[in-house]
Scaffold this motif. Sequence first.
Motif, PDB file in Angstrom:
ATOM      1  N   ASP A  99       0.837  -1.199   0.000  1.00  0.00           N
ATOM      2  CA  ASP A  99       0.000   0.000   0.000  1.00  0.00           C
ATOM      3  C   ASP A  99       0.871   1.248   0.000  1.00  0.00           C
ATOM      4  O   ASP A  99       1.793   1.356  -0.782  1.00  0.00           O
ATOM      5  N   GLY A 100       0.567   2.158   0.904  1.00  0.00           N
ATOM      6  CA  GLY A 100       1.338   3.386   0.973  1.00  0.00           C
ATOM      7  C   GLY A 100       2.740   3.140   1.505  1.00  0.00           C
ATOM      8  O   GLY A 100       3.035   2.120   2.116  1.00  0.00           O
ATOM      9  N   GLY A 101       3.616   4.102   1.254  1.00  0.00           N
ATOM     10  CA  GLY A 101       4.984   3.985   1.731  1.00  0.00           C
ATOM     11  C   GLY A 101       5.848   5.050   1.082  1.00  0.00           C
ATOM     12  O   GLY A 101       5.362   5.928   0.361  1.00  0.00           O
ATOM     13  N   THR A 102       7.123   4.981   1.347  1.00  0.00           N
ATOM     14  CA  THR A 102       8.084   5.922   0.780  1.00  0.00           C
ATOM     15  C   THR A 102       9.228   5.134   0.164  1.00  0.00           C
ATOM     16  O   THR A 102       9.701   4.157   0.743  1.00  0.00           O
ATOM     17  N   THR A 103       9.635   5.548  -1.012  1.00  0.00           N
ATOM     18  CA  THR A 103      10.696   4.830  -1.708  1.00  0.00           C
ATOM     19  C   THR A 103      11.668   5.827  -2.330  1.00  0.00           C
ATOM     20  O   THR A 103      11.314   6.991  -2.567  1.00  0.00           O
ATOM     21  N   THR A 104      12.863   5.384  -2.587  1.00  0.00           N
ATOM     22  CA  THR A 104      13.862   6.197  -3.280  1.00  0.00           C
ATOM     23  C   THR A 104      14.224   5.499  -4.589  1.00  0.00           C
ATOM     24  O   THR A 104      14.559   4.314  -4.589  1.00  0.00           O
ATOM     25  N   VAL A 105      14.121   6.237  -5.672  1.00  0.00           N
ATOM     26  CA  VAL A 105      14.439   5.690  -6.987  1.00  0.00           C
ATOM     27  C   VAL A 105      15.525   6.538  -7.628  1.00  0.00           C
ATOM     28  O   VAL A 105      15.736   7.700  -7.263  1.00  0.00           O
ATOM     29  N   HIS A 106      16.213   5.938  -8.578  1.00  0.00           N
ATOM     30  CA  HIS A 106      17.287   6.650  -9.274  1.00  0.00           C
ATOM     31  C   HIS A 106      16.890   6.858 -10.729  1.00  0.00           C
ATOM     32  O   HIS A 106      16.794   5.909 -11.504  1.00  0.00           O
ATOM     33  N   HIS A 107      16.650   8.124 -11.081  1.00  0.00           N
ATOM     34  CA  HIS A 107      16.314   8.460 -12.464  1.00  0.00           C
ATOM     35  C   HIS A 107      17.590   8.770 -13.230  1.00  0.00           C
ATOM     36  O   HIS A 107      18.467   9.496 -12.721  1.00  0.00           O
ATOM     37  N   PRO A 108      17.748   8.261 -14.443  1.00  0.00           N
ATOM     38  CA  PRO A 108      19.008   8.452 -15.166  1.00  0.00           C
ATOM     39  C   PRO A 108      19.304   9.901 -15.538  1.00  0.00           C
ATOM     40  O   PRO A 108      20.453  10.229 -15.853  1.00  0.00           O
ATOM     41  N   VAL A 109      18.302  10.785 -15.500  1.00  0.00           N
ATOM     42  CA  VAL A 109      18.520  12.181 -15.884  1.00  0.00           C
ATOM     43  C   VAL A 109      18.601  13.094 -14.668  1.00  0.00           C
ATOM     44  O   VAL A 109      19.540  13.885 -14.534  1.00  0.00           O
ATOM     45  N   VAL A 110      17.630  13.018 -13.756  1.00  0.00           N
ATOM     46  CA  VAL A 110      17.577  13.962 -12.631  1.00  0.00           C
ATOM     47  C   VAL A 110      18.150  13.389 -11.346  1.00  0.00           C
ATOM     48  O   VAL A 110      18.261  14.096 -10.343  1.00  0.00           O
ATOM     49  N   GLY A 111      18.527  12.128 -11.338  1.00  0.00           N
ATOM     50  CA  GLY A 111      19.155  11.557 -10.153  1.00  0.00           C
ATOM     51  C   GLY A 111      18.161  10.935  -9.183  1.00  0.00           C
ATOM     52  O   GLY A 111      17.059  10.530  -9.567  1.00  0.00           O
ATOM     53  N   ASP A 112      18.535  10.884  -7.917  1.00  0.00           N
ATOM     54  CA  ASP A 112      17.722  10.222  -6.901  1.00  0.00           C
ATOM     55  C   ASP A 112      16.486  11.045  -6.548  1.00  0.00           C
ATOM     56  O   ASP A 112      16.554  12.279  -6.416  1.00  0.00           O
ATOM     57  N   LEU A 113      15.372  10.337  -6.387  1.00  0.00           N
ATOM     58  CA  LEU A 113      14.099  10.957  -6.013  1.00  0.00           C
ATOM     59  C   LEU A 113      13.512  10.197  -4.832  1.00  0.00           C
ATOM     60  O   LEU A 113      13.361   8.966  -4.896  1.00  0.00           O
ATOM     61  N   ARG A 114      13.188  10.912  -3.792  1.00  0.00           N
ATOM     62  CA  ARG A 114      12.507  10.305  -2.641  1.00  0.00           C
ATOM     63  C   ARG A 114      11.021  10.614  -2.774  1.00  0.00           C
ATOM     64  O   ARG A 114      10.611  11.778  -2.704  1.00  0.00           O
ATOM     65  N   LEU A 115      10.221   9.568  -2.993  1.00  0.00           N
ATOM     66  CA  LEU A 115       8.814   9.754  -3.319  1.00  0.00           C
ATOM     67  C   LEU A 115       7.924   8.953  -2.381  1.00  0.00           C
ATOM     68  O   LEU A 115       8.252   7.824  -2.004  1.00  0.00           O
ATOM     69  N   HIS A 116       6.803   9.549  -2.021  1.00  0.00           N
ATOM     70  CA  HIS A 116       5.763   8.831  -1.295  1.00  0.00           C
ATOM     71  C   HIS A 116       4.869   8.118  -2.301  1.00  0.00           C
ATOM     72  O   HIS A 116       4.691   8.577  -3.436  1.00  0.00           O
ATOM     73  N   ARG A 117       4.291   6.987  -1.868  1.00  0.00           N
ATOM     74  CA  ARG A 117       3.409   6.214  -2.740  1.00  0.00           C
ATOM     75  C   ARG A 117       2.084   5.991  -2.042  1.00  0.00           C
ATOM     76  O   ARG A 117       2.029   5.617  -0.874  1.00  0.00           O
ATOM     77  N   ASP A 118       1.000   6.266  -2.773  1.00  0.00           N
ATOM     78  CA  ASP A 118      -0.338   5.953  -2.285  1.00  0.00           C
ATOM     79  C   ASP A 118      -1.069   5.144  -3.346  1.00  0.00           C
ATOM     80  O   ASP A 118      -0.903   5.382  -4.555  1.00  0.00           O
ATOM     81  N   LYS A 119      -1.894   4.196  -2.894  1.00  0.00           N
ATOM     82  CA  LYS A 119      -2.662   3.343  -3.808  1.00  0.00           C
ATOM     83  C   LYS A 119      -4.128   3.437  -3.418  1.00  0.00           C
ATOM     84  O   LYS A 119      -4.497   3.115  -2.284  1.00  0.00           O
ATOM     85  N   LEU A 120      -4.945   3.886  -4.368  1.00  0.00           N
ATOM     86  CA  LEU A 120      -6.354   4.134  -4.109  1.00  0.00           C
ATOM     87  C   LEU A 120      -7.206   3.247  -5.009  1.00  0.00           C
ATOM     88  O   LEU A 120      -7.103   3.330  -6.232  1.00  0.00           O
ATOM     89  N   PRO A 121      -8.048   2.388  -4.442  1.00  0.00           N
ATOM     90  CA  PRO A 121      -8.919   1.550  -5.282  1.00  0.00           C
ATOM     91  C   PRO A 121     -10.020   2.381  -5.930  1.00  0.00           C
ATOM     92  O   PRO A 121     -10.695   3.171  -5.272  1.00  0.00           O
ATOM     93  N   LEU A 122     -10.179   2.208  -7.242  1.00  0.00           N
ATOM     94  CA  LEU A 122     -11.229   2.895  -7.992  1.00  0.00           C
ATOM     95  C   LEU A 122     -11.899   1.869  -8.903  1.00  0.00           C
ATOM     96  O   LEU A 122     -11.327   1.448  -9.904  1.00  0.00           O
ATOM     97  N   ASP A 123     -13.109   1.469  -8.528  1.00  0.00           N
ATOM     98  CA  ASP A 123     -13.833   0.443  -9.281  1.00  0.00           C
ATOM     99  C   ASP A 123     -12.978  -0.824  -9.396  1.00  0.00           C
ATOM    100  O   ASP A 123     -12.601  -1.412  -8.401  1.00  0.00           O
ATOM    101  N   ASP A 124     -12.649  -1.248 -10.620  1.00  0.00           N
ATOM    102  CA  ASP A 124     -11.921  -2.492 -10.830  1.00  0.00           C
ATOM    103  C   ASP A 124     -10.406  -2.311 -10.886  1.00  0.00           C
ATOM    104  O   ASP A 124      -9.672  -3.285 -11.092  1.00  0.00           O
TER     105      ASP A 124
END
Length: 306
Positions: free
Chosen positions: A219-244
Amino acid sequence: MKDKESGNRLGSYLRARRALVSPEQAGLPPGGTRRVPGLRREEVALLAGISPDYYLRLERGRDTNPSPQVLASLARVLRLDDTERTYLLGLATARLSAPRRKRPEHVPPRVHELLAHLQIPAFAEGRAFDVLASNPLALALSPRLRPGLNRLRSLLLDPEEQAFHQDWNRATADFVAALRTTIGDDTDNPRFVELVGELALSSQRFRTLWARHDVRPLDGGTTTVHHPVVGDLRLHRDKLPLDDVILVLYYPDRNSDSDEKLRLLAALSQTDSQSESQTESQAESQTESPGTADGRPADEPSRRTR
């Protein structure tokens, strides 16, 4: 799943979980050399307050209707958390549940509209982590978020996606555990059967994690990803159910370094999109028959009244 565990999922789960509990964790002396990792069957039975013979019948699928009290005792001995305990109870009651009507996963038009308006990476996914729709910033964040691709397959088999995640080991463990949680007792779902079969053949990492029988929601959480152009990004993640489907959102803290990088990525993505549009327009114009402003072919001589 149509595999060796499909006919006795409760027993497979009990075996996998007791292998992960050490005697020390269970309050037992380590003893001598052990032929199997974790607890022995008789030790689980002793700690749960049931007979070794009855526990053996549970693992071998000879008794598929244990009482809630027995399951609660086993969950305690196996050190299951709330999600794992719920999963264990579901395995024991799955055969009593009415078959669910399977509906195709469909992205409602309003979700497409929502994705178009969101100024953060966002996409819609199905229960098996299939990407069903995504907005431009999601594609700028990761080309693997293109509709038609599968997030778990990309994570396990695509080297670029592996480099994208700062903690790939944790990401794969979380995704595989979430897949098993999502599958639940829907083991005959063709999409799940296809995906698990493909990954079991192509990924050793998947086979190792799948054998652990870990379950937890992604579900929700925080992750760090490495983008090849802009570098490291610390992003929050949310998952919302919508219909199917499930709407997945990634966003940074406001006014953070990652926020600035995401804005830069959005600007670069828009510039690239405009450049592609101009290139396509030029290519289209070059394929048209050249002519003059009044519509005559360019090589047709002008007729003037003398």
